[in-house]
Design an enzyme around this catalytic site. Structure first.
Site, mmCIF file in Angstrom:
data_model
loop_
_atom_site.group_PDB
_atom_site.id
_atom_site.type_symbol
_atom_site.label_atom_id
_atom_site.label_comp_id
_atom_site.label_asym_id
_atom_site.label_seq_id
_atom_site.Cartn_x
_atom_site.Cartn_y
_atom_site.Cartn_z
ATOM 1 N N HIS A 198 9.241 80.546 46.532
ATOM 2 C CA HIS A 198 8.882 80.494 47.956
ATOM 3 C C HIS A 198 10.056 80.703 48.899
ATOM 4 O O HIS A 198 9.881 80.723 50.102
ATOM 5 C CB HIS A 198 8.192 79.167 48.289
ATOM 6 C CG HIS A 198 9.142 78.000 48.336
ATOM 7 N ND1 HIS A 198 9.631 77.401 47.205
ATOM 8 C CD2 HIS A 198 9.708 77.344 49.384
ATOM 9 C CE1 HIS A 198 10.445 76.412 47.552
ATOM 10 N NE2 HIS A 198 10.515 76.357 48.864
HETATM 11 C C1 UD1 Z 1 9.443 74.508 53.755
HETATM 12 C C2 UD1 Z 1 10.921 74.107 53.833
HETATM 13 C C3 UD1 Z 1 11.581 74.375 52.484
HETATM 14 C C4 UD1 Z 1 10.830 73.708 51.364
HETATM 15 C C5 UD1 Z 1 9.377 74.154 51.398
HETATM 16 C C6 UD1 Z 1 8.549 73.506 50.336
HETATM 17 C C7 UD1 Z 1 12.065 74.394 55.979
HETATM 18 C C8 UD1 Z 1 13.004 75.241 56.741
HETATM 19 N N1 UD1 Z 1 11.635 74.909 54.824
HETATM 20 O O1 UD1 Z 1 9.400 75.914 53.537
HETATM 21 O O2 UD1 Z 1 12.895 73.866 52.515
HETATM 22 O O3 UD1 Z 1 11.407 74.044 50.132
HETATM 23 O O4 UD1 Z 1 8.837 73.812 52.691
HETATM 24 O O5 UD1 Z 1 7.235 73.994 50.332
HETATM 25 O O6 UD1 Z 1 11.757 73.312 56.417
HETATM 26 N N2 UD1 Z 1 1.817 77.236 55.364
HETATM 27 C C9 UD1 Z 1 0.501 77.023 55.073
HETATM 28 N N3 UD1 Z 1 0.084 75.733 54.871
HETATM 29 C C10 UD1 Z 1 0.924 74.679 54.959
HETATM 30 C C11 UD1 Z 1 2.262 74.914 55.269
HETATM 31 C C12 UD1 Z 1 2.707 76.187 55.456
HETATM 32 O O7 UD1 Z 1 -0.281 77.945 54.981
HETATM 33 O O8 UD1 Z 1 0.452 73.539 54.759
HETATM 34 C C13 UD1 Z 1 2.280 78.628 55.545
HETATM 35 C C14 UD1 Z 1 2.372 79.040 56.980
HETATM 36 O O9 UD1 Z 1 1.991 80.354 57.061
HETATM 37 C C15 UD1 Z 1 3.840 78.917 57.298
HETATM 38 C C16 UD1 Z 1 4.479 79.259 55.950
HETATM 39 O O10 UD1 Z 1 3.576 78.748 54.980
HETATM 40 O O11 UD1 Z 1 4.215 79.770 58.320
HETATM 41 C C17 UD1 Z 1 5.821 78.658 55.744
HETATM 42 O O12 UD1 Z 1 5.787 77.241 55.979
HETATM 43 P P1 UD1 Z 1 7.111 76.484 56.504
HETATM 44 O O13 UD1 Z 1 6.863 75.029 56.570
HETATM 45 O O14 UD1 Z 1 7.597 77.176 57.747
HETATM 46 O O15 UD1 Z 1 8.179 76.817 55.417
HETATM 47 P P2 UD1 Z 1 8.089 76.759 53.833
HETATM 48 O O16 UD1 Z 1 8.297 78.116 53.326
HETATM 49 O O17 UD1 Z 1 6.879 76.000 53.382
#
Ligand code: UD1
Length: 364
Positions: free
Chosen positions: A204
């Site tokens: 990821h």
């Molecule tokens: C975040 C953390 C990362 C961690 C990871 C674990 C930061 C900068 N990054 O990254 O360190 O390793 O979580 O999973 O804090 N989304 C969903 N559902 C959710 C959450 C996210 O669909 O419940 C999708 C959304 O499109 C979002 C994307 O995933 O834009 C990324 O989510 P985000 O929390 O921004 O970063 P992660 O890649 O999950």
């Protein structure tokens, strides 16, 4: 005593806060569990509360997804209101996600003591958003609770005063040891119809999945590895979204013997990890959990903020070179891969040491 606020936001936070919450509750310390809402899908959040037996958060900020700036800023605005209202005696933040940074900054400006659990880790790669979060959180938190000696050394190297550094061990391992037996009753292997040995894959990191060339190279390696092993791939929402946008999702699905699933809950995931032949990952936490379980881990990144998993544990930093991923995977299949030892203080008793440090600080 005013309550201690424990902050969770994203998936890897839940298994770090659960044992601290249990320890403080056992000592009858008043706590408020606060969820920022950075992760919100049921399988990225709620399932972990169920699996870890953690109470519902008393406060939910509901911030959701967004750019780094907007997500961090929204958590800050909302968390400041909570701090003003509850005047916590301490705030505990864990790990390196945006919620961690946002809450630690609010504490610093509101003169509320903040403890950072998992302090001192450094990948020395400032292109990782988590590295920025780690450096900034450590620069403002009062108590820096480290998992291993390299964390202490990194902080000393940055000029941090000795009295702020407390080596307490690895909190994630508390949850792992607490739940590994329970995970034996998981039916996930049956549900996925796994036939024999398999590799467990998670991906990821933006550096891997937001870059089409790198993502494609990894898929090419998987196509080769799948000739020897089934592959279980619980796919992160970011990864699914990017694979679809690059037109790579169908190619992934067509790999023979790959099981692409939605994100998996904690107990099922621990069960999959414990019985896997090999873990391929770009996660930080999995490097540690595989070391504690004695399962070989190939890390698909150029660096790690958890070097002890390489020097003492079962982890190998592979990067994203296709041939190297294939060759090292085959080596594990043939020879069983790297064995290691469990680092000191990764003993399932870290929550007790954290509670001791926090309560002593509040008393003083
Ligand atoms: C975040 C953390 C990362 C961690 C990871 C674990 C930061 C900068 N990054 O990254 O360190 O390793 O979580 O999973 O804090 N989304 C969903 N559902 C959710 C959450 C996210 O669909 O419940 C999708 C959304 O499109 C979002 C994307 O995933 O834009 C990324 O989510 P985000 O929390 O921004 O970063 P992660 O890649 O999950």
């Amino acid at each position: 005593m005013n309550p201690i606020i424990l902050v969770v936001g994203a998936r890897p936070n839940f298994m770090k806060i659960a044992p601290i919450l249990a320890e403080l509750s056992a000592r009858e310390v008043p706590t408020i569990l606060l969820h920022t809402g950075q992760h919100y899908d049921e399988n990225m959040s709620k399932v972990f509360f169920d699996d870890l037996g953690m109470k519902e958060p008393e406060i939910h900020l509901g911030v959701g997804s967004g750019s780094h700036a907007s997500q961090t800023a929204t958590v800050m605005v909302e968390f400041e209101k909570v701090c003003n209202k509850h005047q916590p005696s301490m705030v505990v933040v864990v790990g390196d996600v945006n919620s961690t940074l946002a809450c630690s900054i609010v504490c610093a400006k509101s003169l509320i003591p903040c403890a950072h659990v998992e302090a001192g880790l450094r990948s020395f790669d400032r292109q990782m958003p988590e590295e920025i979060n780690r450096i900034l959180t450590d620069s403002v938190a009062n108590l820096l609770l480290t998992p291993s000696a390299d964390g202490d050394d990194n902080l000393r190297g940055e000029g941090v005063a000795e009295e702020r550094i407390h080596r307490v061990g690895n909190i994630m391992i508390d949850s792992l040891f607490e739940n590994v037996k329970k995970a034996e009753s998981s039916t996930i292997h049956k549900d996925l119809e796994l036939k024999g040995e398999y590799a467990l894959l998670t991906l990821h990191r933006p550096s891997n999945v937001d870059d089409q060339e790198t993502f494609t190279r990894i898929i090419e390696a998987l196509e080769e590895i799948a000739k020897d092993l089934e592959i279980v791939f619980p796919i992160h929402p970011r990864t699914r979204k990017m694979a679809k946008s690059f037109g790579l999702f169908e190619r992934l699905e067509k790999i023979p013997g790959i099981h692409i699933t939605e994100p998996i809950g904690y107990l099922d995931f621990v069960s999959l990890m414990a019985k896997s032949k090999l873990v391929l990952t770009d996660s930080g936490g999995l490097q540690e959990e595989t070391t504690a379980l004695g399962v070989p881990c190939l890390t698909l990144r150029e660096n790690t903020e958890r070097p002890i998993t390489v020097t003492e544990g079962t982890n190998t930093i592979v990067g994203t070179d296709k041939e190297l991923i294939i060759n090292l995977s085959k080596e594990v299949v043939m020879n069983g891969g790297k064995s290691g030892r469990i680092p000191d203080l990764w003993d399932g008793k870290t929550a007790g040491r954290i509670a001791d440090v926090i309560l002593k600080y509040i008393e003083s």
